[in-house]
Enzyme design. Structure first.
Site, PDB file in Angstrom:
ATOM      1  N   MET A  12      19.017  36.127  30.034  1.00 32.90           N
ATOM      2  CA  MET A  12      20.289  37.258  31.085  1.00 32.90           C
ATOM      3  C   MET A  12      21.163  37.683  30.323  1.00 32.90           C
ATOM      4  O   MET A  12      22.132  36.938  29.561  1.00 32.90           O
ATOM      5  CB  MET A  12      20.496  36.093  32.488  1.00 32.90           C
ATOM      6  CG  MET A  12      19.207  36.364  33.187  1.00 32.90           C
ATOM      7  SD  MET A  12      18.815  35.187  34.614  1.00 32.90           S
ATOM      8  CE  MET A  12      20.248  35.956  35.165  1.00 32.90           C
ATOM      9  N   GLY A  15      22.113  42.534  28.392  1.00 32.54           N
ATOM     10  CA  GLY A  15      22.145  44.431  28.142  1.00 32.54           C
ATOM     11  C   GLY A  15      20.338  44.626  28.022  1.00 32.54           C
ATOM     12  O   GLY A  15      19.975  46.197  27.857  1.00 32.54           O
ATOM     13  N   LYS A  16      19.444  44.452  28.925  1.00 36.14           N
ATOM     14  CA  LYS A  16      17.609  44.829  28.525  1.00 36.14           C
ATOM     15  C   LYS A  16      17.783  45.923  29.729  1.00 36.14           C
ATOM     16  O   LYS A  16      17.664  46.456  28.809  1.00 36.14           O
ATOM     17  CB  LYS A  16      16.521  43.374  28.858  1.00 36.14           C
ATOM     18  CG  LYS A  16      17.186  42.102  27.898  1.00 36.14           C
ATOM     19  CD  LYS A  16      15.947  41.061  27.810  1.00 36.14           C
ATOM     20  CE  LYS A  16      15.963  40.369  29.666  1.00 36.14           C
ATOM     21  NZ  LYS A  16      17.655  39.955  29.623  1.00 36.14           N
ATOM     22  N   ASP A  83      10.271  46.499  33.883  1.00 33.55           N
ATOM     23  CA  ASP A  83      11.448  45.410  33.580  1.00 33.55           C
ATOM     24  C   ASP A  83      10.768  43.594  33.620  1.00 33.55           C
ATOM     25  O   ASP A  83       9.745  43.802  34.288  1.00 33.55           O
ATOM     26  CB  ASP A  83      12.167  45.623  33.758  1.00 33.55           C
ATOM     27  CG  ASP A  83      13.494  45.143  33.502  1.00 33.55           C
ATOM     28  OD1 ASP A  83      13.754  44.570  32.630  1.00 33.55           O
ATOM     29  OD2 ASP A  83      15.009  45.651  34.839  1.00 33.55           O
ATOM     30  N   GLU A  84      11.526  43.439  33.735  1.00 37.28           N
ATOM     31  CA  GLU A  84      11.578  41.714  33.581  1.00 37.28           C
ATOM     32  C   GLU A  84       9.559  41.058  33.590  1.00 37.28           C
ATOM     33  O   GLU A  84       8.955  40.645  34.473  1.00 37.28           O
ATOM     34  CB  GLU A  84      11.663  41.113  35.192  1.00 37.28           C
ATOM     35  CG  GLU A  84      12.999  41.772  35.852  1.00 37.28           C
ATOM     36  CD  GLU A  84      14.247  40.902  35.218  1.00 37.28           C
ATOM     37  OE1 GLU A  84      13.592  39.636  34.751  1.00 37.28           O
ATOM     38  OE2 GLU A  84      15.046  40.635  35.273  1.00 37.28           O
ATOM     39  N   CYS A 140      28.589  33.889  25.082  1.00 42.40           N
ATOM     40  CA  CYS A 140      27.845  32.351  25.370  1.00 42.40           C
ATOM     41  C   CYS A 140      29.223  32.233  26.644  1.00 42.40           C
ATOM     42  O   CYS A 140      30.403  32.503  26.667  1.00 42.40           O
ATOM     43  CB  CYS A 140      28.482  31.707  24.456  1.00 42.40           C
ATOM     44  SG  CYS A 140      28.485  29.888  24.820  1.00 42.40           S
ATOM     45  N   CYS A 143      32.221  29.336  24.791  1.00 46.11           N
ATOM     46  CA  CYS A 143      32.234  29.738  23.782  1.00 46.11           C
ATOM     47  C   CYS A 143      32.723  30.953  23.375  1.00 46.11           C
ATOM     48  O   CYS A 143      33.752  31.218  22.937  1.00 46.11           O
ATOM     49  CB  CYS A 143      31.871  29.290  22.452  1.00 46.11           C
ATOM     50  SG  CYS A 143      30.713  30.419  21.861  1.00 46.11           S
ATOM     51  N   CYS A 180      25.105  29.588  24.492  1.00 42.98           N
ATOM     52  CA  CYS A 180      24.973  30.254  23.163  1.00 42.98           C
ATOM     53  C   CYS A 180      24.161  28.732  22.269  1.00 42.98           C
ATOM     54  O   CYS A 180      23.928  27.448  23.524  1.00 42.98           O
ATOM     55  CB  CYS A 180      25.802  30.104  21.867  1.00 42.98           C
ATOM     56  SG  CYS A 180      26.770  28.808  22.183  1.00 42.98           S
ATOM     57  N   HIS A 183      25.911  25.777  23.160  1.00 44.17           N
ATOM     58  CA  HIS A 183      25.758  25.033  24.545  1.00 44.17           C
ATOM     59  C   HIS A 183      25.247  24.759  25.773  1.00 44.17           C
ATOM     60  O   HIS A 183      25.253  25.034  26.941  1.00 44.17           O
ATOM     61  CB  HIS A 183      27.456  26.031  24.745  1.00 44.17           C
ATOM     62  CG  HIS A 183      28.522  25.844  23.958  1.00 44.17           C
ATOM     63  ND1 HIS A 183      29.025  26.957  22.964  1.00 44.17           N
ATOM     64  CD2 HIS A 183      29.191  24.903  23.416  1.00 44.17           C
ATOM     65  CE1 HIS A 183      29.869  26.353  22.145  1.00 44.17           C
ATOM     66  NE2 HIS A 183      30.044  24.660  23.091  1.00 44.17           N
TER      67      HIS A 183
END
Ligand code: ADP
Ligand code: MG
Length: 198
Positions: A12, A15-16, A83-84, A140, A143, A180, A183
């Site tokens: 999520m 930028g898709k 999409d989705e 992320c 971080c 990431c 995390h």
């Protein structure tokens, strides 16, 4: 152009949907007719648009099954955008194959993994079938590096959702973050248990 399947994937916020809209703008400039679909489960900001978190948008037809795509395509449809795509069941794979054999180009965007870090719905097969894969990363939320490949689900109380949480929770007040691998926090994950036993 050669008929092809392009899959745009990532966690999520990667930028898709923005990338889909970028493709749609190019098709509009080139006068290539495109049919645009999103899954009716994606009810953010109203149903009849692909909308990105950066508010980029494009009109789309909300549907629940792959078969609904076939009933909407016409002889002049050159490109189908979905999409989705992770929300569709496995039928969408056959529908996409059918369109490719009818020389309709397909661009499908969707999450590669669910909040458990596992392949989401039909996406694994679609990635294998794709001529082109655009795999995006997000920033992320822990971080702040541009390395997030996972989607973190947080429960209403801010705690990380356990592995045992249901995959799709319609109407839940959970929130999501891009994280990431280091995390991504997944209590009760079976792979954690295997490591602890050693
Ligand atoms: P997706 O469809 O993959 O969920 P969108 O295209 O809807 O992604 O949104 C991408 C946009 O989200 C970015 O351009 C940026 O404005 C915004 N954004 C919010 N949080 C993040 C994040 N953690 N990492 C990257 N972009 C983010
Ligand atoms: Mg999106």
């Amino acid at each position: 152009m050669n008929t092809s399947l392009t899959v745009i994937t990532g966690p999520m916020f990667s930028g898709k949907s923005e990338e889909l809209v970028r493709h749609l703008r190019r098709y509009a400039i080139a006068n290539i007719p495109a049919k645009v679909f999103n899954h009716a489960l994606d009810i953010r900001y109203g149903k009849k648009k692909i909308i990105s978190h950066s508010k980029e948008s494009w009109d789309s037809i909300p549907i629940k099954t792959g078969a609904q795509i076939l009933s909407q395509i016409t002889a002049d449809t050159k490109v189908v955008v979905i999409d989705e795509v992770q929300f569709f069941n496995e039928d969408v794979i056959m529908v996409i194959s059918h369109m490719l054999y009818r020389n309709i180009n397909v661009i499908a965007a969707g999450l590669d993994t669910d909040f458990r870090g596992e392949p989401f719905g039909p996406i694994g097969s679609l990635l294998c079938m794709a001529e082109k894969i655009i795999k995006l990363k997000a920033v992320c939320s822990v971080c702040h590096e541009w390395n997030a490949t996972r989607t973190q689900r947080l429960l209403n109380n801010g705690e990380p959702a356990p592995y045992t949480d249901p995959l799709i929770k319609v109407g839940a007040l959970d929130s999501y973050q891009a994280r990431c691998h280091s995390h991504h926090d997944l209590p009760e994950a079976p792979f954690n248990t295997i490591l602890q036993k050693k």
